[in-house]
Structures are given as C-alpha cells and as structure tokens.
Design an enzyme around this catalytic site. Structure first.
Site, PDB file in Angstrom:
ATOM      1  N   GLY A  31      11.153  17.412  -7.702  1.00  0.00           N
ATOM      2  CA  GLY A  31      11.942  16.840  -6.619  1.00  0.00           C
ATOM      3  C   GLY A  31      12.226  15.361  -6.812  1.00  0.00           C
ATOM      4  O   GLY A  31      12.082  14.830  -7.903  1.00  0.00           O
ATOM      5  N   HIS A  34      17.609  13.300  -9.213  1.00  0.00           N
ATOM      6  CA  HIS A  34      18.575  12.282  -9.629  1.00  0.00           C
ATOM      7  C   HIS A  34      19.541  12.945 -10.611  1.00  0.00           C
ATOM      8  O   HIS A  34      19.425  14.155 -10.883  1.00  0.00           O
ATOM      9  CB  HIS A  34      17.844  11.085 -10.256  1.00  0.00           C
ATOM     10  CG  HIS A  34      16.831  11.466 -11.290  1.00  0.00           C
ATOM     11  ND1 HIS A  34      17.177  11.991 -12.512  1.00  0.00           N
ATOM     12  CD2 HIS A  34      15.465  11.438 -11.265  1.00  0.00           C
ATOM     13  CE1 HIS A  34      16.084  12.245 -13.205  1.00  0.00           C
ATOM     14  NE2 HIS A  34      15.025  11.927 -12.474  1.00  0.00           N
ATOM     15  N   GLY A  36      19.713  12.889 -13.723  1.00  0.00           N
ATOM     16  CA  GLY A  36      19.058  13.508 -14.883  1.00  0.00           C
ATOM     17  C   GLY A  36      18.766  14.980 -14.590  1.00  0.00           C
ATOM     18  O   GLY A  36      19.104  15.877 -15.380  1.00  0.00           O
ATOM     19  N   HIS A  37      18.176  15.232 -13.425  1.00  0.00           N
ATOM     20  CA  HIS A  37      17.931  16.623 -13.017  1.00  0.00           C
ATOM     21  C   HIS A  37      19.256  17.391 -12.922  1.00  0.00           C
ATOM     22  O   HIS A  37      19.357  18.546 -13.328  1.00  0.00           O
ATOM     23  CB  HIS A  37      17.258  16.676 -11.639  1.00  0.00           C
ATOM     24  CG  HIS A  37      15.881  16.068 -11.588  1.00  0.00           C
ATOM     25  ND1 HIS A  37      15.604  14.930 -10.871  1.00  0.00           N
ATOM     26  CD2 HIS A  37      14.705  16.441 -12.145  1.00  0.00           C
ATOM     27  CE1 HIS A  37      14.321  14.642 -10.985  1.00  0.00           C
ATOM     28  NE2 HIS A  37      13.741  15.538 -11.756  1.00  0.00           N
ATOM     29  N   GLY A 149      14.119  18.489 -19.925  1.00  0.00           N
ATOM     30  CA  GLY A 149      14.695  17.208 -20.323  1.00  0.00           C
ATOM     31  C   GLY A 149      13.985  16.606 -21.523  1.00  0.00           C
ATOM     32  O   GLY A 149      12.749  16.614 -21.579  1.00  0.00           O
ATOM     33  N   SER A 187      14.537   8.493 -13.599  1.00  0.00           N
ATOM     34  CA  SER A 187      13.233   9.085 -13.314  1.00  0.00           C
ATOM     35  C   SER A 187      12.976   8.981 -11.813  1.00  0.00           C
ATOM     36  O   SER A 187      13.369   7.989 -11.178  1.00  0.00           O
ATOM     37  CB  SER A 187      12.141   8.310 -14.071  1.00  0.00           C
ATOM     38  OG  SER A 187      10.874   8.620 -13.533  1.00  0.00           O
TER      39      SER A 187
HETATM   40  P1  AMP Z   1      10.420  16.128 -13.084  1.00  0.00           P
HETATM   41  O1  AMP Z   1      10.990  16.351 -11.721  1.00  0.00           O
HETATM   42  O2  AMP Z   1      10.187  14.686 -13.401  1.00  0.00           O
HETATM   43  O3  AMP Z   1       9.217  17.003 -13.352  1.00  0.00           O
HETATM   44  O4  AMP Z   1      11.529  16.587 -14.107  1.00  0.00           O
HETATM   45  C1  AMP Z   1      12.074  17.876 -14.068  1.00  0.00           C
HETATM   46  C2  AMP Z   1      12.887  18.102 -15.321  1.00  0.00           C
HETATM   47  O5  AMP Z   1      13.947  17.152 -15.383  1.00  0.00           O
HETATM   48  C3  AMP Z   1      12.057  17.918 -16.604  1.00  0.00           C
HETATM   49  O6  AMP Z   1      12.437  18.902 -17.546  1.00  0.00           O
HETATM   50  C4  AMP Z   1      12.447  16.539 -17.041  1.00  0.00           C
HETATM   51  O7  AMP Z   1      12.296  16.312 -18.427  1.00  0.00           O
HETATM   52  C5  AMP Z   1      13.903  16.491 -16.640  1.00  0.00           C
HETATM   53  N1  AMP Z   1      14.347  15.097 -16.512  1.00  0.00           N
HETATM   54  C6  AMP Z   1      13.716  14.095 -15.859  1.00  0.00           C
HETATM   55  N2  AMP Z   1      14.373  12.936 -16.023  1.00  0.00           N
HETATM   56  C7  AMP Z   1      15.455  13.209 -16.798  1.00  0.00           C
HETATM   57  C8  AMP Z   1      16.529  12.425 -17.330  1.00  0.00           C
HETATM   58  N3  AMP Z   1      16.620  11.119 -17.100  1.00  0.00           N
HETATM   59  N4  AMP Z   1      17.445  13.041 -18.095  1.00  0.00           N
HETATM   60  C9  AMP Z   1      17.361  14.384 -18.358  1.00  0.00           C
HETATM   61  N5  AMP Z   1      16.385  15.170 -17.875  1.00  0.00           N
HETATM   62  C10 AMP Z   1      15.437  14.599 -17.106  1.00  0.00           C
END
Ligand code: AMP
Length: 289
Positions: A31, A34, A36-37, A149, A187
């Site tokens: 959650g 952003h 990236g997600h 990611g 992030s």
């Molecule tokens: P998280 O919510 O931080 O656990 O991330 C969920 C997924 O989104 C993971 O596979 C991360 O690697 C990916 N992710 C997080 N930040 C980015 C980003 N800046 N660009 C691409 N993927 C991302």
C-alpha cells in the site's frame, strides 16, 4: 473494482471467473501506492485478463517494529488510484486471515546465500517474512504472472527462488524502477521524508550513477569508498554500498570487465531507510523489461 477481504472469498471468486483463456496478473504490495506500483498494474493490465492487487503490510518482514508502526497507510487514495488504472480486484486481508495459526511457528525457507548479504544481512529474517507472506498469497491467488519491481532487486531473486521451492508455475515479470524527475526511486517510505531530507534523497541515485560512470575492470574497493564519501557528504548514512554479480548477487571485489553487475545501496536519511540499485554498465540492462 472488487474489494475482497477474505482469502477464501478471493480463491472462490478467481476459481469461478476463470476459463481456459483466463490469465491472472498479480501485483502484491504493502500500500501507500505511487506511480511505481502503478507501472506494475499497467504492465499486468496489458498482459492479463484479470489483475489482482493485494495491499497487506506484512508484520513478519519487519525486523524493526518502529518501521512497521510508522509504515504509511493511505488506503482511500490507494483504492482511487487502483480504480483509475482499471485494476479488477483489490485483496485487502487482515493479519489473522493471512496467518490463521499466528506468526510464531511459520515455515523456514532455505534461501542460503541470498539471505546472508545486503538486505538479508542488515535486516535479519526479513526475507523469511517475505517468503512467508508470498507463499500464502501465491496459494490464494495462484497467478499466471507475478509482477515485481526491480527497485527491490534482491527481493526479486528471493521470490524467484521461493517459486522454485514451492514448485509454482507462475512467471515472474520484473518491471524497471520508476523514478521521480530528480532520480529518486519512488517508494512508499519517501512520504516519511521531511522537506530537507527529500531534497537530499536523490543523492542515492546520484551515487549509483557515479558508480556507473566510473566503473572499470579491476578492484572495486576505491570506487565503493569514493561512493561512501559522497553519500556521507550528502547526509546519507549507508548500511551498505556494494557491487555484485547481477545474476547471482555474489559481491564483486575485482571486476573482469565482462560480468554483468548491479550496484546496490541502502542508506538512512534521518530515520528513513531507503534502498536503490542500478544495473552496470547501464547498457547491460538485462533484468529490466
Ligand atoms: P511495496 O509496496 O514496497 O512492497 O512494493 C510492491 C511492489 O512494487 C514490489 O514488487 C516493489 O518492488 C514494486 N515497486 C516499489 N517501488 C517501485 C518503483 N519505484 N518502481 C517500480 N516498482 C516498484
């Protein structure tokens, strides 16, 4: 977008909606979403018939209870973003649904070398927690494609190994890191940065780019030391700066000029710990799509 909170309901729904031609794309997250997600969701939308996103802040992967406590939560905005992107299902479970027998006696995964270096070394048990939640989520969703990611480079390798351990047929698709205009990797934790910290945060990407520009065959130590100096000058306190074999994560102390490399950094800015990585030299970008 359907919001499903119980794993049984999600499995049933996916079972009922699947036909021979259905493919399920799965984007697991914690959650505070952003762009990236969203790039993972977009990729899944292109490739799969049903896109499932999960939001679950997994307690077992936090080695620092304060980090868990302060992990940002923006669920209403997350739902809005997912709906806008056309995500089909949001899985929003509670801890007791994911871990019905508690978190004390969970399975241990033989990750071997992969959890002895970098994030594994600095965050003991972190990758065990990642495997515990991913194993459970994979059982519930049973996706065709799993979108991850590159930002979490070592995690991609750990989950690749996990799928092998649990004999999953899902295919991992690694999506390249989305960055802000100044290079900072997007992030969820960036939300916790104060304004002055936010100004300094792109220092990590600058140092990765510096390593990319200056890497040469031979010992890597002088470059890593220079990188450390630059980080510290920018008020970033490194946990590690390493140059590793991009395929195995074996740390490289003497580069032969041929092996594909990845430079990885974890550093604190105040209380916030940030990680980032870059494939070196950049034209070797084989791991990203
Ligand atoms: P998280 O919510 O931080 O656990 O991330 C969920 C997924 O989104 C993971 O596979 C991360 O690697 C990916 N992710 C997080 N930040 C980015 C980003 N800046 N660009 C691409 N993927 C991302």
């Amino acid at each position: 977008m359907l919001i499903i909170r119980k794993s049984n309901d999600l499995s049933k729904y996916l079972g009922n909606s699947s036909s021979a031609s259905t493919t399920i794309g799965f984007v697991p997250t914690m959650g505070a979403l952003h762009q990236g997600h969203m790039s993972l969701i977009k990729q899944a939308k292109k490739q799969d018939t049903i896109v499932v996103c999960s939001i679950f802040v997994n307690p077992t992967q936090f080695n620092d209870p304060k980090d868990f406590e302060h992990y940002p939560k923006t669920i209403e905005q997350d739902i809005y973003m997912l709906e806008k992107e056309g995500c089909d299902v949001l899985f929003l479970p509670e801890v007791k649904d994911i871990y019905p027998d508690g978190t004390e006696k969970l399975r241990h995964y033989p990750l071997d070398y992969l959890e002895t270096v970098l994030e594994g070394k600095f965050r003991p048990n972190h990758f065990q927690g990642v495997c515990q939640v991913m194993n459970r989520l994979m059982d519930v969703v049973n996706p065709t494609h799993l979108y991850l990611g590159q930002k979490d480079y070592q995690q991609c390798m750990v989950i690749t190994k996990l799928l092998d351990i649990i004999h999953s047929k899902a295919r991992i698709i690694v999506v390249s890191t989305m960055r802000e205009n100044d290079g900072l990797a997007m992030s969820s934790r960036n939300r916790r940065l104060s304004e002055p910290e936010r100004e300094k945060a792109p220092g990590i990407y600058k140092v990765l780019s510096y390593i990319n520009q200056h890497i040469q065959p031979g010992p890597t130590y002088p470059l890593i030391e220079k990188a450390r100096e630059i980080l510290i000058q920018n008020d970033l306190v490194p946990d590690y700066i390493e140059i590793a074999n991009a395929d195995t994560l074996e740390l490289i102390t003497d580069w032969d000029g041929k092996t594909k490399l990845v430079a990885l950094i974890a550093a604190f800015l105040g209380k916030v710990r940030l990680i980032d990585n870059l494939i070196l030299p950049l034209n070797f970008a084989h791991y990203a799509n």
